[in-house]
Design an enzyme around this catalytic site. Sequence first.
Site, PDB file in Angstrom:
ATOM      1  N   GLU A   1       0.918  -1.395   0.037  1.00 14.12           N
ATOM      2  CA  GLU A   1      -0.062  -0.099   0.068  1.00 14.12           C
ATOM      3  C   GLU A   1       0.800   1.212  -0.125  1.00 14.12           C
ATOM      4  O   GLU A   1       2.327   1.135   0.151  1.00 14.12           O
ATOM      5  CB  GLU A   1      -0.970   0.020   1.177  1.00 14.12           C
ATOM      6  CG  GLU A   1      -2.286  -0.905   1.128  1.00 14.12           C
ATOM      7  CD  GLU A   1      -3.089  -0.194   0.354  1.00 14.12           C
ATOM      8  OE1 GLU A   1      -3.129   0.920  -0.300  1.00 14.12           O
ATOM      9  OE2 GLU A   1      -4.342  -0.650   0.305  1.00 14.12           O
TER      10      GLU A   1
ATOM     11  N   ASN B   1      -6.142   4.085   7.445  1.00 14.95           N
ATOM     12  CA  ASN B   1      -5.922   3.065   6.210  1.00 14.95           C
ATOM     13  C   ASN B   1      -4.906   4.068   4.977  1.00 14.95           C
ATOM     14  O   ASN B   1      -3.953   4.369   5.378  1.00 14.95           O
ATOM     15  CB  ASN B   1      -7.085   2.544   5.566  1.00 14.95           C
ATOM     16  CG  ASN B   1      -6.826   1.738   4.413  1.00 14.95           C
ATOM     17  OD1 ASN B   1      -5.974   0.968   4.519  1.00 14.95           O
ATOM     18  ND2 ASN B   1      -7.798   1.650   3.564  1.00 14.95           N
TER      19      ASN B   1
ATOM     20  N   ASN C   1     -10.210   4.906   1.218  1.00 18.48           N
ATOM     21  CA  ASN C   1      -9.151   4.540   0.308  1.00 18.48           C
ATOM     22  C   ASN C   1      -8.736   5.595  -0.260  1.00 18.48           C
ATOM     23  O   ASN C   1      -8.571   6.586   0.075  1.00 18.48           O
ATOM     24  CB  ASN C   1      -9.417   3.232  -0.476  1.00 18.48           C
ATOM     25  CG  ASN C   1      -8.850   2.106  -0.054  1.00 18.48           C
ATOM     26  OD1 ASN C   1      -7.598   1.718   0.394  1.00 18.48           O
ATOM     27  ND2 ASN C   1      -9.636   0.750   0.218  1.00 18.48           N
TER      28      ASN C   1
ATOM     29  N   ASP D   1      -9.519   1.041  -5.180  1.00 16.43           N
ATOM     30  CA  ASP D   1      -8.732   1.262  -4.134  1.00 16.43           C
ATOM     31  C   ASP D   1      -7.925   2.413  -4.321  1.00 16.43           C
ATOM     32  O   ASP D   1      -8.550   3.492  -4.143  1.00 16.43           O
ATOM     33  CB  ASP D   1      -7.834  -0.118  -3.934  1.00 16.43           C
ATOM     34  CG  ASP D   1      -7.418  -0.364  -2.499  1.00 16.43           C
ATOM     35  OD1 ASP D   1      -7.081   0.544  -1.891  1.00 16.43           O
ATOM     36  OD2 ASP D   1      -7.198  -1.635  -2.520  1.00 16.43           O
TER      37      ASP D   1
END
Length: 428
Positions: A115, A211, A262, A315
């Site tokens: 990520e 996140n 996201n 995403d």
Amino acid sequence: MLSQRMLYNLEARLHFVVKGVGCVQVVSRLCPGCGQVVANAFPRKSSLAQVPQAVQATGQGHTCNVLKALHCAATASFHWQAKQNISAMYEYQAGVQTAGVTVEQLDFPTLVLGEGPYWIESLQALMLADVYSNILRRRFYPSGRHQVLHLDSTGDPLDVITAAIPVEGERDVFVGVEGKHISFLHWAPYDPDDHNTTTAIIHTTKDYAFNDAKCDPQGRLWAGTVAPLDENVQVTEVNTSGLYRMDGKLEVTKWATASLSNGMDWSVDRKHFYYVDSHTRTIDAFDYNDRSGAISNRRVILDFNKAGLRDQFPDGMAIDVDGNLWVASFGGHQVICVNPRTGRILRRVNIPAKNVSSVCWGGPDYSTLFVTSGTLGMTPEEIAASPSSGGTFAVTGLGTKGLPAAQFRVNFLQLQAQQQVAVRRRQG
């Protein structure tokens, strides 16, 4: 069946693509359902009616649902791609993958979840988060050197790093998003290639965990939170998370409600903010005030369910110089390019990994799109069928580029002075 007039129009458009190539020997087609490329020698003036049989034969029995649909409905989603030096491409409804695009797997290890890719311009290095190892990794160009930074853990299973961003004007200092915390950390090129560090926590959320995170053009940090996920990577609590902004004084405010925050980015003209909630499978737009950092007027610009991407989730994402969004499609083996002004999918780039997680622009001229992925939620059979899943990729030849990502802007001297004043007030 397609009408004769529609068939003629499609043939004309196909011939336009082929004609732009000159003497083309190979034409390939990408199946958007399975991602397989089937190719065939295709004479310039062949009839479109001959194409399904030719491609199916070349694909060794591959059955393409899109080609089936071509004979059933005029709205079938398909594309043709000449494999040698095509500069002209035709898009029919759902987008195409441009010829000449190269997808290279980089020498990062296979990750359960990669990520937060970030191109560090001053170091000419790609940095990313190895989430479930609680590690930051970076690869230097052109040397190929790798550095790994282990973040000290408290033992909490939520101690996972999902993003890190350089602090403007502070060499080797980063702001990191780790579990429930936003922290500062130090990581220098002269540190050992395998190194440990302790973070300094500056904020803790009451939500489940942070996140994705990114800085706006004025250097304010935006970070979204997520709800707990089940074994199928599905949200267990809806609308219990949010989108937060931390300014240069380290003050945090909430700006939106979400379930699984996201990707995010800002329009080139700094008038719009784009945001992904993976649970709702939507890409949203807000009006954005660059001076104040306020966002408002939330609306959906692309709904994956309505776009026929029901088995995929939006995403991470990044914007290019043309104002188009490049969005990682988790579960879809692809990155899609979306025009946020129309909500239309312009292009698709096939990635040899099922769960594509995030993207960023980088390289010397920012024309390389770096792509992360993961094996999270995949069965052993799925991993065997898609062995590059969990890899990190560099995509070139896209014909566009990005801009340098913003850094976190904070005045440490001002913060120190404010802290001293606060201490004196408490002391009476």
